[in-house]
Design a protein around this motif. Sequence first.
Motif, PDB file in Angstrom:
ATOM      1  N   SER A 178       0.810  -1.218   0.000  1.00 11.42           N
ATOM      2  CA  SER A 178       0.000   0.000   0.000  1.00 11.42           C
ATOM      3  C   SER A 178       0.844   1.269   0.000  1.00 11.42           C
ATOM      4  O   SER A 178       0.310   2.353  -0.213  1.00 11.42           O
ATOM      5  CB  SER A 178      -0.930   0.018   1.219  1.00 11.42           C
ATOM      6  OG  SER A 178      -0.180   0.137   2.427  1.00 11.42           O
ATOM      7  N   ARG A 179       2.125   1.132   0.232  1.00  7.29           N
ATOM      8  CA  ARG A 179       3.000   2.299   0.311  1.00  7.29           C
ATOM      9  C   ARG A 179       3.545   2.665  -1.060  1.00  7.29           C
ATOM     10  O   ARG A 179       4.266   1.890  -1.691  1.00  7.29           O
ATOM     11  CB  ARG A 179       4.165   2.053   1.270  1.00  7.29           C
ATOM     12  CG  ARG A 179       3.763   1.799   2.705  1.00  7.29           C
ATOM     13  CD  ARG A 179       4.708   2.501   3.666  1.00  7.29           C
ATOM     14  NE  ARG A 179       4.601   3.943   3.563  1.00  7.29           N
ATOM     15  CZ  ARG A 179       5.482   4.785   4.123  1.00  7.29           C
ATOM     16  NH1 ARG A 179       6.504   4.311   4.803  1.00  7.29           N
ATOM     17  NH2 ARG A 179       5.337   6.077   4.011  1.00  7.29           N
ATOM     18  N   GLN A 180       3.215   3.836  -1.538  1.00  9.98           N
ATOM     19  CA  GLN A 180       3.679   4.288  -2.844  1.00  9.98           C
ATOM     20  C   GLN A 180       5.186   4.477  -2.866  1.00  9.98           C
ATOM     21  O   GLN A 180       5.834   4.245  -3.892  1.00  9.98           O
ATOM     22  CB  GLN A 180       2.979   5.601  -3.226  1.00  9.98           C
ATOM     23  CG  GLN A 180       3.350   6.108  -4.611  1.00  9.98           C
ATOM     24  CD  GLN A 180       2.632   7.400  -4.956  1.00  9.98           C
ATOM     25  OE1 GLN A 180       1.820   7.898  -4.167  1.00  9.98           O
ATOM     26  NE2 GLN A 180       2.912   7.940  -6.128  1.00  9.98           N
ATOM     27  N   ALA A 181       5.758   4.888  -1.731  1.00  8.03           N
ATOM     28  CA  ALA A 181       7.200   5.131  -1.672  1.00  8.03           C
ATOM     29  C   ALA A 181       7.985   3.860  -1.955  1.00  8.03           C
ATOM     30  O   ALA A 181       9.062   3.899  -2.586  1.00  8.03           O
ATOM     31  CB  ALA A 181       7.580   5.687  -0.299  1.00  8.03           C
ATOM     32  N   PHE A 182       7.474   2.718  -1.515  1.00 10.42           N
ATOM     33  CA  PHE A 182       8.165   1.453  -1.757  1.00 10.42           C
ATOM     34  C   PHE A 182       8.235   1.144  -3.249  1.00 10.42           C
ATOM     35  O   PHE A 182       9.279   0.801  -3.788  1.00 10.42           O
ATOM     36  CB  PHE A 182       7.459   0.323  -1.009  1.00 10.42           C
ATOM     37  CG  PHE A 182       8.076  -1.037  -1.232  1.00 10.42           C
ATOM     38  CD1 PHE A 182       9.150  -1.459  -0.465  1.00 10.42           C
ATOM     39  CD2 PHE A 182       7.578  -1.883  -2.216  1.00 10.42           C
ATOM     40  CE1 PHE A 182       9.715  -2.703  -0.674  1.00 10.42           C
ATOM     41  CE2 PHE A 182       8.141  -3.127  -2.430  1.00 10.42           C
ATOM     42  CZ  PHE A 182       9.209  -3.543  -1.659  1.00 10.42           C
ATOM     43  N   TRP A 183       7.088   1.266  -3.937  1.00 12.38           N
ATOM     44  CA  TRP A 183       7.060   0.945  -5.362  1.00 12.38           C
ATOM     45  C   TRP A 183       7.799   1.992  -6.185  1.00 12.38           C
ATOM     46  O   TRP A 183       8.382   1.668  -7.229  1.00 12.38           O
ATOM     47  CB  TRP A 183       5.611   0.823  -5.826  1.00 12.38           C
ATOM     48  CG  TRP A 183       4.895  -0.290  -5.138  1.00 12.38           C
ATOM     49  CD1 TRP A 183       3.895  -0.190  -4.213  1.00 12.38           C
ATOM     50  CD2 TRP A 183       5.154  -1.692  -5.285  1.00 12.38           C
ATOM     51  NE1 TRP A 183       3.511  -1.434  -3.777  1.00 12.38           N
ATOM     52  CE2 TRP A 183       4.263  -2.369  -4.416  1.00 12.38           C
ATOM     53  CE3 TRP A 183       6.043  -2.433  -6.056  1.00 12.38           C
ATOM     54  CZ2 TRP A 183       4.250  -3.760  -4.324  1.00 12.38           C
ATOM     55  CZ3 TRP A 183       6.034  -3.818  -5.951  1.00 12.38           C
ATOM     56  CH2 TRP A 183       5.137  -4.468  -5.098  1.00 12.38           C
ATOM     57  N   GLN A 184       7.798   3.244  -5.724  1.00 11.78           N
ATOM     58  CA  GLN A 184       8.570   4.276  -6.416  1.00 11.78           C
ATOM     59  C   GLN A 184      10.052   3.972  -6.349  1.00 11.78           C
ATOM     60  O   GLN A 184      10.783   4.093  -7.345  1.00 11.78           O
ATOM     61  CB  GLN A 184       8.282   5.647  -5.792  1.00 11.78           C
ATOM     62  CG  GLN A 184       9.055   6.804  -6.424  1.00 11.78           C
ATOM     63  CD  GLN A 184       8.654   7.058  -7.855  1.00 11.78           C
ATOM     64  OE1 GLN A 184       7.509   6.829  -8.226  1.00 11.78           O
ATOM     65  NE2 GLN A 184       9.604   7.529  -8.672  1.00 11.78           N
ATOM     66  N   SER A 185      10.530   3.554  -5.180  1.00 12.99           N
ATOM     67  CA  SER A 185      11.942   3.203  -5.040  1.00 12.99           C
ATOM     68  C   SER A 185      12.278   1.940  -5.830  1.00 12.99           C
ATOM     69  O   SER A 185      13.379   1.810  -6.355  1.00 12.99           O
ATOM     70  CB  SER A 185      12.291   3.006  -3.560  1.00 12.99           C
ATOM     71  OG  SER A 185      11.543   1.938  -3.002  1.00 12.99           O
ATOM     72  N   MET A 186      11.318   1.025  -5.931  1.00 14.36           N
ATOM     73  CA  MET A 186      11.517  -0.172  -6.758  1.00 14.36           C
ATOM     74  C   MET A 186      11.730   0.214  -8.217  1.00 14.36           C
ATOM     75  O   MET A 186      12.614  -0.315  -8.904  1.00 14.36           O
ATOM     76  CB  MET A 186      10.320  -1.096  -6.615  1.00 14.36           C
ATOM     77  CG  MET A 186      10.344  -2.325  -7.516  1.00 14.36           C
ATOM     78  SD  MET A 186      11.425  -3.627  -6.927  1.00 14.36           S
ATOM     79  CE  MET A 186      10.375  -4.332  -5.640  1.00 14.36           C
ATOM     80  N   LEU A 187      10.931   1.161  -8.714  1.00 13.01           N
ATOM     81  CA  LEU A 187      11.072   1.618 -10.094  1.00 13.01           C
ATOM     82  C   LEU A 187      12.419   2.298 -10.322  1.00 13.01           C
ATOM     83  O   LEU A 187      13.033   2.134 -11.385  1.00 13.01           O
ATOM     84  CB  LEU A 187       9.933   2.580 -10.449  1.00 13.01           C
ATOM     85  CG  LEU A 187       8.538   1.962 -10.567  1.00 13.01           C
ATOM     86  CD1 LEU A 187       7.498   3.046 -10.835  1.00 13.01           C
ATOM     87  CD2 LEU A 187       8.504   0.919 -11.676  1.00 13.01           C
ATOM     88  N   VAL A 188      12.881   3.060  -9.329  1.00  9.66           N
ATOM     89  CA  VAL A 188      14.191   3.712  -9.455  1.00  9.66           C
ATOM     90  C   VAL A 188      15.290   2.661  -9.567  1.00  9.66           C
ATOM     91  O   VAL A 188      16.212   2.786 -10.394  1.00  9.66           O
ATOM     92  CB  VAL A 188      14.448   4.647  -8.260  1.00  9.66           C
ATOM     93  CG1 VAL A 188      15.877   5.189  -8.299  1.00  9.66           C
ATOM     94  CG2 VAL A 188      13.464   5.800  -8.250  1.00  9.66           C
ATOM     95  N   SER A 189      15.215   1.601  -8.763  1.00  8.10           N
ATOM     96  CA  SER A 189      16.222   0.543  -8.822  1.00  8.10           C
ATOM     97  C   SER A 189      16.178  -0.191 -10.155  1.00  8.10           C
ATOM     98  O   SER A 189      17.219  -0.520 -10.728  1.00  8.10           O
ATOM     99  CB  SER A 189      16.026  -0.447  -7.671  1.00  8.10           C
ATOM    100  OG  SER A 189      16.380   0.128  -6.437  1.00  8.10           O
ATOM    101  N   LEU A 190      14.975  -0.465 -10.656  1.00  8.28           N
ATOM    102  CA  LEU A 190      14.856  -1.125 -11.955  1.00  8.28           C
ATOM    103  C   LEU A 190      15.397  -0.240 -13.072  1.00  8.28           C
ATOM    104  O   LEU A 190      16.050  -0.732 -14.005  1.00  8.28           O
ATOM    105  CB  LEU A 190      13.390  -1.479 -12.218  1.00  8.28           C
ATOM    106  CG  LEU A 190      12.784  -2.556 -11.312  1.00  8.28           C
ATOM    107  CD1 LEU A 190      11.308  -2.738 -11.631  1.00  8.28           C
ATOM    108  CD2 LEU A 190      13.532  -3.874 -11.467  1.00  8.28           C
ATOM    109  N   GLU A 191      15.135   1.068 -12.976  1.00  8.03           N
ATOM    110  CA  GLU A 191      15.688   1.996 -13.968  1.00  8.03           C
ATOM    111  C   GLU A 191      17.206   2.029 -13.887  1.00  8.03           C
ATOM    112  O   GLU A 191      17.894   2.071 -14.919  1.00  8.03           O
ATOM    113  CB  GLU A 191      15.115   3.404 -13.738  1.00  8.03           C
ATOM    114  CG  GLU A 191      15.598   4.432 -14.742  1.00  8.03           C
ATOM    115  CD  GLU A 191      15.089   5.827 -14.436  1.00  8.03           C
ATOM    116  OE1 GLU A 191      15.314   6.745 -15.261  1.00  8.03           O
ATOM    117  OE2 GLU A 191      14.466   6.016 -13.360  1.00  8.03           O
TER     118      GLU A 191
END
Length: 288
Positions: free
Chosen positions: A61-74
Amino acid sequence: MRFEWFSVLNVSFLIIVSLICVLPLIHIIAISFSSSTAAAAGHVKLWPVDFTLASYKFTASRQAFWQSMLVSLERIAIGTPLNLILTILVAFPLSKETKAFRMRMVYAWIFFITMLFHGGLIPWYSTLKQYNMLDTIWALVLPGAVPVFSVVLLLNFFREVPKELEEAAVMDGASYWTTLWKIYVPISMPALATLALFSMVEHWNSWFDGLLLMGDPSHYPLQSYIQTIVIQQNLTNISRDEALNMALISDRTLKASQIFLGSLPIILAYPFLQKYFVKGIVLGSVKG
Protein backbone atom coordinates in the motif's frame (compact mmCIF):
# COMPACT_ATOMS: atom_id res chain seq x y z
CA MET A 1 40.45 -43.82 1.86
CA ARG A 2 41.94 -40.37 2.37
CA PHE A 3 40.06 -39.08 -0.66
CA GLU A 4 36.78 -40.39 0.75
CA TRP A 5 37.39 -38.66 4.07
CA PHE A 6 38.29 -35.46 2.24
CA SER A 7 35.06 -35.67 0.20
CA VAL A 8 33.00 -36.18 3.36
CA LEU A 9 34.65 -33.24 5.12
CA ASN A 10 34.39 -31.05 2.03
CA VAL A 11 30.69 -31.78 1.53
CA SER A 12 29.99 -31.28 5.23
CA PHE A 13 31.81 -27.95 5.21
CA LEU A 14 29.90 -26.75 2.13
CA ILE A 15 26.58 -27.80 3.68
CA ILE A 16 27.39 -25.83 6.85
CA VAL A 17 28.37 -22.75 4.81
CA SER A 18 25.18 -23.06 2.74
CA LEU A 19 23.03 -23.27 5.87
CA ILE A 20 24.77 -20.23 7.34
CA CYS A 21 23.83 -18.31 4.17
CA VAL A 22 20.28 -19.64 3.76
CA LEU A 23 18.94 -19.89 7.32
CA PRO A 24 18.96 -16.11 8.02
CA LEU A 25 16.90 -15.54 4.88
CA ILE A 26 14.44 -18.28 5.89
CA HIS A 27 14.18 -16.67 9.34
CA ILE A 28 13.43 -13.28 7.76
CA ILE A 29 10.75 -14.83 5.54
CA ALA A 30 9.18 -16.60 8.55
CA ILE A 31 9.02 -13.34 10.50
CA SER A 32 7.46 -11.49 7.57
CA PHE A 33 4.57 -13.98 7.44
CA SER A 34 4.06 -14.12 11.23
CA SER A 35 1.76 -12.11 13.44
CA SER A 36 3.04 -9.04 15.24
CA THR A 37 2.57 -10.69 18.64
CA ALA A 38 4.62 -13.79 17.75
CA ALA A 39 7.38 -11.72 16.14
CA ALA A 40 7.60 -9.28 19.07
CA ALA A 41 7.73 -12.17 21.54
CA GLY A 42 10.57 -13.84 19.63
CA HIS A 43 8.63 -17.07 19.01
CA VAL A 44 9.40 -17.18 15.28
CA LYS A 45 12.33 -19.34 14.21
CA LEU A 46 12.25 -20.98 10.78
CA TRP A 47 8.48 -21.28 10.30
CA PRO A 48 5.75 -18.62 10.45
CA VAL A 49 3.69 -18.40 13.62
CA ASP A 50 0.06 -17.25 13.23
CA PHE A 51 0.40 -16.88 9.46
CA THR A 52 -0.67 -13.48 8.13
CA LEU A 53 -0.09 -11.24 5.09
CA ALA A 54 -0.61 -7.98 7.00
CA SER A 55 2.99 -6.80 6.58
CA TYR A 56 2.95 -7.42 2.83
CA LYS A 57 -0.41 -5.67 2.46
CA PHE A 58 0.96 -2.64 4.28
CA THR A 59 4.14 -2.67 2.18
CA ALA A 60 2.13 -2.98 -1.04
CA SER A 61 0.00 0.00 0.00
CA ARG A 62 3.00 2.30 0.31
CA GLN A 63 3.68 4.29 -2.84
CA ALA A 64 7.20 5.13 -1.67
CA PHE A 65 8.17 1.45 -1.76
CA TRP A 66 7.06 0.95 -5.36
CA GLN A 67 8.57 4.28 -6.42
CA SER A 68 11.94 3.20 -5.04
CA MET A 69 11.52 -0.17 -6.76
CA LEU A 70 11.07 1.62 -10.09
CA VAL A 71 14.19 3.71 -9.46
CA SER A 72 16.22 0.54 -8.82
CA LEU A 73 14.86 -1.12 -11.95
CA GLU A 74 15.69 2.00 -13.97
CA ARG A 75 19.18 1.97 -12.49
CA ILE A 76 19.70 -1.64 -13.55
CA ALA A 77 18.20 -1.06 -17.02
CA ILE A 78 20.64 1.80 -17.67
CA GLY A 79 23.64 0.79 -15.56
CA THR A 80 24.06 -2.86 -16.56
CA PRO A 81 24.22 -2.34 -20.37
CA LEU A 82 26.45 0.71 -19.84
CA ASN A 83 28.81 -1.33 -17.63
CA LEU A 84 29.02 -4.13 -20.19
CA ILE A 85 29.59 -1.88 -23.20
CA LEU A 86 32.33 0.14 -21.53
CA THR A 87 33.92 -2.98 -20.06
CA ILE A 88 34.11 -4.53 -23.54
CA LEU A 89 35.53 -1.36 -25.11
CA VAL A 90 38.23 -1.06 -22.42
CA ALA A 91 39.11 -4.75 -22.09
CA PHE A 92 39.55 -5.42 -25.82
CA PRO A 93 42.52 -3.06 -26.46
CA LEU A 94 44.08 -3.90 -23.10
CA SER A 95 44.04 -7.59 -24.01
CA LYS A 96 46.38 -6.97 -26.95
CA GLU A 97 50.13 -7.44 -26.88
CA THR A 98 52.37 -4.43 -26.34
CA LYS A 99 53.49 -4.66 -29.98
CA ALA A 100 49.94 -4.01 -31.14
CA PHE A 101 49.14 -1.38 -28.49
CA ARG A 102 52.24 0.41 -27.21
CA MET A 103 50.41 2.41 -24.53
CA ARG A 104 48.76 -0.70 -23.15
CA MET A 105 50.71 -0.85 -19.87
CA VAL A 106 50.22 2.87 -19.22
CA TYR A 107 46.45 2.59 -19.48
CA ALA A 108 46.45 -0.71 -17.59
CA TRP A 109 48.22 0.91 -14.64
CA ILE A 110 45.88 3.92 -14.75
CA PHE A 111 42.88 1.64 -14.40
CA PHE A 112 44.58 -0.61 -11.85
CA ILE A 113 45.47 2.31 -9.56
CA THR A 114 41.78 3.21 -9.30
CA MET A 115 41.20 -0.20 -7.66
CA LEU A 116 43.69 0.64 -4.90
CA PHE A 117 43.11 4.35 -4.31
CA HIS A 118 40.00 6.49 -4.18
CA GLY A 119 39.79 10.24 -4.60
CA GLY A 120 37.77 10.62 -1.43
CA LEU A 121 34.15 11.18 -0.57
CA ILE A 122 34.17 14.99 -0.70
CA PRO A 123 35.89 15.32 -4.13
CA TRP A 124 33.56 12.61 -5.46
CA TYR A 125 30.49 14.46 -4.22
CA SER A 126 31.80 17.84 -5.40
CA THR A 127 32.50 16.49 -8.89
CA LEU A 128 28.96 15.17 -9.27
CA LYS A 129 27.57 18.45 -7.94
CA GLN A 130 29.71 20.43 -10.40
CA TYR A 131 28.22 18.48 -13.29
CA ASN A 132 24.65 18.96 -11.96
CA MET A 133 24.06 15.23 -11.58
CA LEU A 134 22.82 15.28 -7.99
CA ASP A 135 19.28 13.99 -7.51
CA THR A 136 19.30 12.34 -10.96
CA ILE A 137 19.59 8.73 -12.08
CA TRP A 138 22.96 9.54 -13.70
CA ALA A 139 24.51 10.15 -10.29
CA LEU A 140 23.81 6.48 -9.50
CA VAL A 141 25.02 5.13 -12.84
CA LEU A 142 27.93 7.16 -14.24
CA PRO A 143 30.43 7.13 -11.30
CA GLY A 144 30.75 3.34 -11.57
CA ALA A 145 30.26 3.09 -15.33
CA VAL A 146 33.65 1.36 -15.83
CA PRO A 147 34.00 -1.47 -13.29
CA VAL A 148 37.75 -2.10 -13.32
CA PHE A 149 37.47 -5.52 -11.72
CA SER A 150 35.20 -6.63 -14.57
CA VAL A 151 37.67 -5.17 -17.07
CA VAL A 152 40.48 -7.26 -15.60
CA LEU A 153 38.37 -10.43 -15.76
CA LEU A 154 37.21 -9.82 -19.32
CA LEU A 155 40.62 -8.90 -20.75
CA ASN A 156 42.01 -12.16 -19.38
CA PHE A 157 39.12 -13.98 -21.04
CA PHE A 158 39.84 -12.19 -24.34
CA ARG A 159 43.45 -13.33 -24.15
CA GLU A 160 42.31 -16.95 -24.16
CA VAL A 161 40.49 -16.53 -27.48
CA PRO A 162 42.60 -18.24 -30.21
CA LYS A 163 44.60 -15.65 -32.13
CA GLU A 164 43.99 -17.59 -35.35
CA LEU A 165 40.37 -16.42 -35.35
CA GLU A 166 41.37 -12.77 -35.34
CA GLU A 167 44.14 -13.33 -37.88
CA ALA A 168 41.71 -15.04 -40.25
CA ALA A 169 39.25 -12.17 -39.86
CA VAL A 170 41.96 -9.59 -40.56
CA MET A 171 43.01 -11.47 -43.70
CA ASP A 172 39.40 -11.27 -44.86
CA GLY A 173 39.48 -7.50 -44.41
CA ALA A 174 37.81 -7.19 -41.01
CA SER A 175 38.67 -4.17 -38.87
CA TYR A 176 39.30 -4.24 -35.14
CA TRP A 177 35.74 -3.04 -34.59
CA THR A 178 34.31 -5.88 -36.70
CA THR A 179 36.58 -8.42 -35.03
CA LEU A 180 35.44 -7.29 -31.59
CA TRP A 181 31.68 -7.48 -32.20
CA LYS A 182 31.62 -10.40 -34.66
CA ILE A 183 34.17 -12.73 -33.01
CA TYR A 184 35.15 -11.77 -29.45
CA VAL A 185 31.76 -10.77 -28.10
CA PRO A 186 29.83 -13.86 -29.33
CA ILE A 187 32.54 -16.18 -27.98
CA SER A 188 32.52 -14.37 -24.63
CA MET A 189 28.79 -14.67 -23.89
CA PRO A 190 29.30 -16.84 -20.74
CA ALA A 191 31.78 -14.29 -19.39
CA LEU A 192 29.54 -11.35 -20.27
CA ALA A 193 26.55 -13.04 -18.61
CA THR A 194 28.61 -13.41 -15.44
CA LEU A 195 29.70 -9.78 -15.53
CA ALA A 196 26.09 -8.75 -16.15
CA LEU A 197 25.07 -10.65 -13.02
CA PHE A 198 27.83 -8.94 -11.03
CA SER A 199 26.67 -5.54 -12.32
CA MET A 200 23.00 -6.21 -11.57
CA VAL A 201 23.75 -7.31 -8.02
CA GLU A 202 26.03 -4.31 -7.46
CA HIS A 203 23.42 -1.82 -8.68
CA TRP A 204 20.58 -3.52 -6.83
CA ASN A 205 22.38 -3.73 -3.47
CA SER A 206 23.87 -0.22 -3.48
CA TRP A 207 22.28 2.07 -0.90
CA PHE A 208 24.89 4.55 0.33
CA ASP A 209 25.16 6.54 -2.90
CA GLY A 210 21.37 6.88 -3.01
CA LEU A 211 21.25 8.36 0.49
CA LEU A 212 24.12 10.72 -0.25
CA LEU A 213 23.28 11.88 -3.76
CA MET A 214 19.47 11.91 -3.76
CA GLY A 215 18.01 14.95 -2.01
CA ASP A 216 14.41 13.94 -2.69
CA PRO A 217 13.38 10.69 -0.89
CA SER A 218 11.14 9.85 -3.87
CA HIS A 219 14.33 9.37 -5.90
CA TYR A 220 15.80 6.82 -3.50
CA PRO A 221 16.63 3.40 -4.98
CA LEU A 222 15.02 0.49 -3.17
CA GLN A 223 17.95 -0.38 -0.90
CA SER A 224 18.31 3.24 0.22
CA TYR A 225 14.60 3.34 1.02
CA ILE A 226 14.84 0.08 2.98
CA GLN A 227 17.86 1.43 4.84
CA THR A 228 15.80 4.39 6.05
CA ILE A 229 13.14 1.96 7.31
CA VAL A 230 15.38 -0.70 8.84
CA ILE A 231 18.27 1.38 10.21
CA GLN A 232 16.96 4.91 10.63
CA GLN A 233 13.42 3.69 11.41
CA ASN A 234 11.98 6.64 9.53
CA LEU A 235 8.24 5.91 9.26
CA THR A 236 7.16 9.52 8.77
CA ASN A 237 4.84 10.76 6.04
CA ILE A 238 2.37 7.91 6.46
CA SER A 239 -1.36 8.48 6.07
CA ARG A 240 -4.03 8.02 8.74
CA ASP A 241 -5.16 4.71 7.21
CA GLU A 242 -1.58 3.48 7.11
CA ALA A 243 -1.16 4.44 10.75
CA LEU A 244 -4.23 2.34 11.64
CA ASN A 245 -2.82 -0.60 9.67
CA MET A 246 0.43 -0.30 11.59
CA ALA A 247 -1.48 -1.54 14.65
CA LEU A 248 -1.87 -4.93 12.93
CA ILE A 249 1.85 -5.39 12.32
CA SER A 250 5.05 -4.94 14.26
CA ASP A 251 8.25 -3.15 13.39
CA ARG A 252 10.01 -6.51 12.92
CA THR A 253 7.46 -7.97 10.50
CA LEU A 254 7.41 -4.77 8.43
CA LYS A 255 11.19 -4.73 8.14
CA ALA A 256 11.30 -8.43 7.31
CA SER A 257 8.71 -8.14 4.53
CA GLN A 258 10.51 -5.24 2.87
CA ILE A 259 13.91 -6.93 3.16
CA PHE A 260 12.51 -10.06 1.51
CA LEU A 261 10.77 -8.12 -1.27
CA GLY A 262 13.99 -6.18 -1.85
CA SER A 263 15.94 -9.41 -2.30
CA LEU A 264 13.32 -11.25 -4.34
CA PRO A 265 14.16 -9.92 -7.84
CA ILE A 266 17.81 -10.98 -7.59
CA ILE A 267 16.79 -14.35 -6.14
CA LEU A 268 14.46 -14.90 -9.11
CA ALA A 269 16.97 -13.71 -11.72
CA TYR A 270 19.91 -15.77 -10.49
CA PRO A 271 18.67 -19.25 -11.61
CA PHE A 272 18.40 -18.05 -15.23
CA LEU A 273 22.02 -16.81 -15.22
CA GLN A 274 23.43 -19.57 -13.01
CA LYS A 275 24.61 -21.76 -15.90
CA TYR A 276 26.64 -18.85 -17.29
CA PHE A 277 27.84 -17.96 -13.81
CA VAL A 278 29.37 -21.43 -13.34
CA LYS A 279 31.29 -21.11 -16.61
CA GLY A 280 32.32 -17.51 -16.16
CA ILE A 281 33.40 -17.70 -12.51
CA VAL A 282 36.78 -19.05 -13.67
CA LEU A 283 37.49 -16.06 -15.91
CA GLY A 284 41.17 -15.71 -16.60
CA SER A 285 42.07 -19.11 -15.14
CA VAL A 286 44.78 -21.24 -16.69
CA LYS A 287 43.45 -24.01 -18.88
CA GLY A 288 45.24 -27.34 -19.05
